[in-house]
Write a protein that holds these residues in place. Sequence first.
Motif, PDB file in Angstrom:
ATOM      1  N   THR A  28       0.844  -1.192   0.000  1.00 21.92           N
ATOM      2  CA  THR A  28       0.000   0.000   0.000  1.00 21.92           C
ATOM      3  C   THR A  28       0.876   1.237   0.000  1.00 21.92           C
ATOM      4  N   PHE A  29       0.860   1.916  -1.094  1.00 19.95           N
ATOM      5  CA  PHE A  29       1.778   3.017  -1.326  1.00 19.95           C
ATOM      6  C   PHE A  29       1.604   4.133  -0.323  1.00 19.95           C
ATOM      7  N   ASN A  30       0.386   4.390   0.081  1.00 15.22           N
ATOM      8  CA  ASN A  30       0.100   5.535   0.941  1.00 15.22           C
ATOM      9  C   ASN A  30       0.770   5.441   2.311  1.00 15.22           C
ATOM     10  N   ASN A  31       1.154   4.253   2.731  1.00 14.31           N
ATOM     11  CA  ASN A  31       1.702   4.062   4.071  1.00 14.31           C
ATOM     12  C   ASN A  31       3.187   4.357   4.178  1.00 14.31           C
ATOM     13  N   SER A  52       6.318  12.939   2.827  1.00 14.31           N
ATOM     14  CA  SER A  52       5.387  12.151   3.622  1.00 14.31           C
ATOM     15  C   SER A  52       4.158  13.030   3.799  1.00 14.31           C
ATOM     16  N   ARG A  69       4.430  13.312  -5.315  1.00  8.49           N
ATOM     17  CA  ARG A  69       3.997  11.923  -5.395  1.00  8.49           C
ATOM     18  C   ARG A  69       2.577  11.865  -5.935  1.00  8.49           C
ATOM     19  N   ASP A  70       2.284  10.768  -6.591  1.00  5.42           N
ATOM     20  CA  ASP A  70       0.950  10.497  -7.098  1.00  5.42           C
ATOM     21  C   ASP A  70       0.554   9.132  -6.562  1.00  5.42           C
ATOM     22  N   ASN A  71      -0.216   9.111  -5.500  1.00  3.97           N
ATOM     23  CA  ASN A  71      -0.572   7.844  -4.864  1.00  3.97           C
ATOM     24  C   ASN A  71      -1.421   6.966  -5.783  1.00  3.97           C
ATOM     25  N   ASN A  74       1.039   5.219  -7.786  1.00  2.00           N
ATOM     26  CA  ASN A  74       2.131   4.601  -7.024  1.00  2.00           C
ATOM     27  C   ASN A  74       3.483   5.114  -7.480  1.00  2.00           C
ATOM     28  N   GLY A  99       5.625   5.986   7.174  1.00  3.70           N
ATOM     29  CA  GLY A  99       5.311   7.314   6.664  1.00  3.70           C
ATOM     30  C   GLY A  99       6.094   8.458   7.229  1.00  3.70           C
TER      31      GLY A  99
END
Length: 121
Positions: A28-31, A52, A69-71, A74, A99
């Motif tokens: 999970t990229f967001n983490n 972050s 970044r582009d969640n 990814n 993060g």
Amino acid sequence: QVQLVESGGGLVQAGGSLRLSCAASGDTFNNYALGWFRQVPGKEREFVASISWSTYYGDFVKGRFTISRDNAKNSVYLQMNSLKPEDTAIYYCAARSGGISNMRPSVWDYWGQGTQVTVSS
């Protein structure tokens, strides 16, 4: 487990620009905090930028580089403007679980293979 693949390096004249990209997969990229480091042979790996909840930059950047970044994709990017010959290095993408950004390379969990940036004078 996270896999990181950088692209976008190359040869550019002093004063020019490059945009590095890093595509991530595997979790999970967001983490993750995401960062860019660079290394010249014979020298220690150097912090360039991270993102972050906030963005952080190495002192030498002085407004020339921008990390984003582009969640949804990814991906993390490093826009580099006003490049100097001393910016020549291998640039590495990194990810850190939890993060939280950090300038020390040793605390980052995952690394890409690196992409060469060469700035000619």
